[in-house]
Write a protein that holds these residues in place. Sequence first.
Motif: not given
Length: 332
Positions: A1-11
């Motif tokens: 299963x997907x535990x976490x999904x995130x987009x990171x921009x400029x840290x």
Amino acid sequence: MIVDCAIYRDGHRTEGPADLSDALTQCRRGRDAFVWIGLYEPTETEFARVTKEFGLHPLAVEDALTAHQRPKLEVYDDSLFMVIKPVGYEAKNDIVTSGEVMVFVGDSFVVTVRHGEEAPLAAVRHRLEEEPEMLRHGPTAVLYSIADAVVDHYVEVAGELGTDLEELEAEVFSPTAGGSRLTASRIYAFKRQILEFRRATGPLAQPLDRLAGGGVFGVRVPFVHDKARPFFRDVNDHLTRVNESVDGLDRLVSDVLSAHLAQMSVRQNDDMRKISAWAAMAAVPTMIAGIYGMNFDHMPELHWLWSYPAVILAMAGLEVLLYRLFKRRGWL
């Protein structure tokens, strides 16, 4: 299963589209942006979507799904695939447990697949989100942080194993508990745990060496920033010390086992000497009694008045003489 999904921009972590394809497209359009997806023991159906959207190589996908892989680093056209085995140590039961972390690194994405309970991915993600300067380096920072966290825990496990080995040594050389029948089995079980630890630390040296720029002719590893080489070199140095500690622990356990077996042999020899001494002392009166117990009419001193007391005194004297002789030689 997907535990976490995130987009990171400029840290920094930002909100993005829920669709994986749109998220990856946005990250590739902008600078200093990437998407990080974390999965825990995904099924083939769950992982199929991720595979399709990120174009992961089927061989790497097969390894990520089946697990039970040795630490390694594979380079494909569209991604980098690395396997790391985090370990844990149950000091109460003297058991080394291991998990697996598979890391896919691409131009604008990181996919981590976790098997087992030992992987420190949640702590790594939390720490990175508090260090924007580190996250600005993109997927390379995630790969480095995971490797660094796992290897740092190797150092802790090696220290705990060393402490338990000292306790095992003290038990072996103890004058009371060293001869226990369970000691040999404990030593052998401890050696098996060191072998399990070595399976995680030993094969990881070559992948980290490649990431540090020390591979064949120092060839650059794609999808990894060149400025990250010193950081991977530092992790590799820590791993080298861990592997040296593991080799030392393995040699010490073998020496402790040899010393225990030697002690057991010496104690068995002592027991045999004592048994032989008591048998010799019992043989003398038995021999004399056997001779005078024969039913012959003509035997020396058979009808002498003091024959019985004289034989008893002779037996007692010989017993005292043999006892002092064996005592002086350390047999009793």
